[in-house]
Design a protein around this motif. Structure first.
Motif: not given
Length: 224
Positions: A131-139
């Motif tokens: 959840a955090v890794s994919t959010a960082l991918d989009q940030a």
């Protein structure tokens, strides 16, 4: 923590806050990423999300603060111990960045709406990390750099020429202080020994050896 005493001279953080949602086995994992510079700011965001998502079962958190990442906190918020906050913190702390810097001044909050299917301890660890890794991918991220500010005294007649030539050489010229009988030019450079040596050499050439630089302060800037 006094950032002027920090060992790190650069790090990466968020350009802007963001939100990303992931669904895993019917559970919703909504990840909020915030740029924060203090524990109190982080806890304000967490409290606000608890009110916004009052009906969610879990509001798990992790944050890293400071250029040297001296402050690191995580909270499982009711999930089995070590299955939420720690993997979230690991996802922030171990994030690989193109410039090999590290991530800091970032808060991650994962709001979980339970979908009726238990994931087990291993499944939860993977879910919160993803959840955090994919959010960082989009940030959108940016780099922060510590500048060291030097002052160069000059006569009124020479100050403008010095400013122009310093800018032309790629130096960041801060607002000049105009005194009664002279001017004080402020120059910002990356806070490294190499940059300091280069500036001293350049100023010696520019002023034919007459210029005397004084070290004044440091400050952090966003490189956008």
């Amino acid at each position: 923590m006094n950032t002027n005493d920090s060992v790190a001279t650069s790090y990466t953080t968020l350009l802007e806050d963001s939100v990303h949602e992931l669904e895993i086995k019917r559970s919703r994992f909504i990840t909020y990423l915030y740029r924060v510079d203090s524990e109190s700011a982080a806890r304000e965001h967490i409290a606000a999300l608890r009110k916004t998502h009052f009906d969610a079962r879990h509001h798990c958190t992790a944050f890293i603060l400071g250029p040297d990442r001296m402050t690191q906190r995580s909270n499982d918020d009711g999930e089995p111990s070590g299955t939420a906050g720690v993997p979230m913190l690991d996802a922030l702390a171990k994030r690989e960045l193109p410039d090999h810097s590290h991530l800091s001044d970032v808060l991650a909050v994962v709001v979980r709406y339970f979908g009726g299917i238990k994931l087990g301890a291993g499944g939860l660890v993977r879910a919160y990390s993803e959840a955090v890794s994919t959010a960082l991918d989009q940030a959108t991220l940016l780099r922060r750099e510590r500048l060291r500010i030097f002052a160069l005294p000059a006569s009124h007649a020479l100050a403008a020429r010095y400013e122009n030539e310093l800018r032309a050489a790629g130096y960041q010229v801060e607002p000049t202080q105009w005194l009664a009988e002279s001017a004080l030019i402020h120059i910002g450079i990356p806070d490294t020994p190499e940059a300091t040596d280069q500036l001293h050499t350049h100023v010696a050439t520019l002023t034919s050896g007459a210029g005397e630089l004084s070290d004044t302060t440091t400050r952090w800037v966003d490189l956008i």
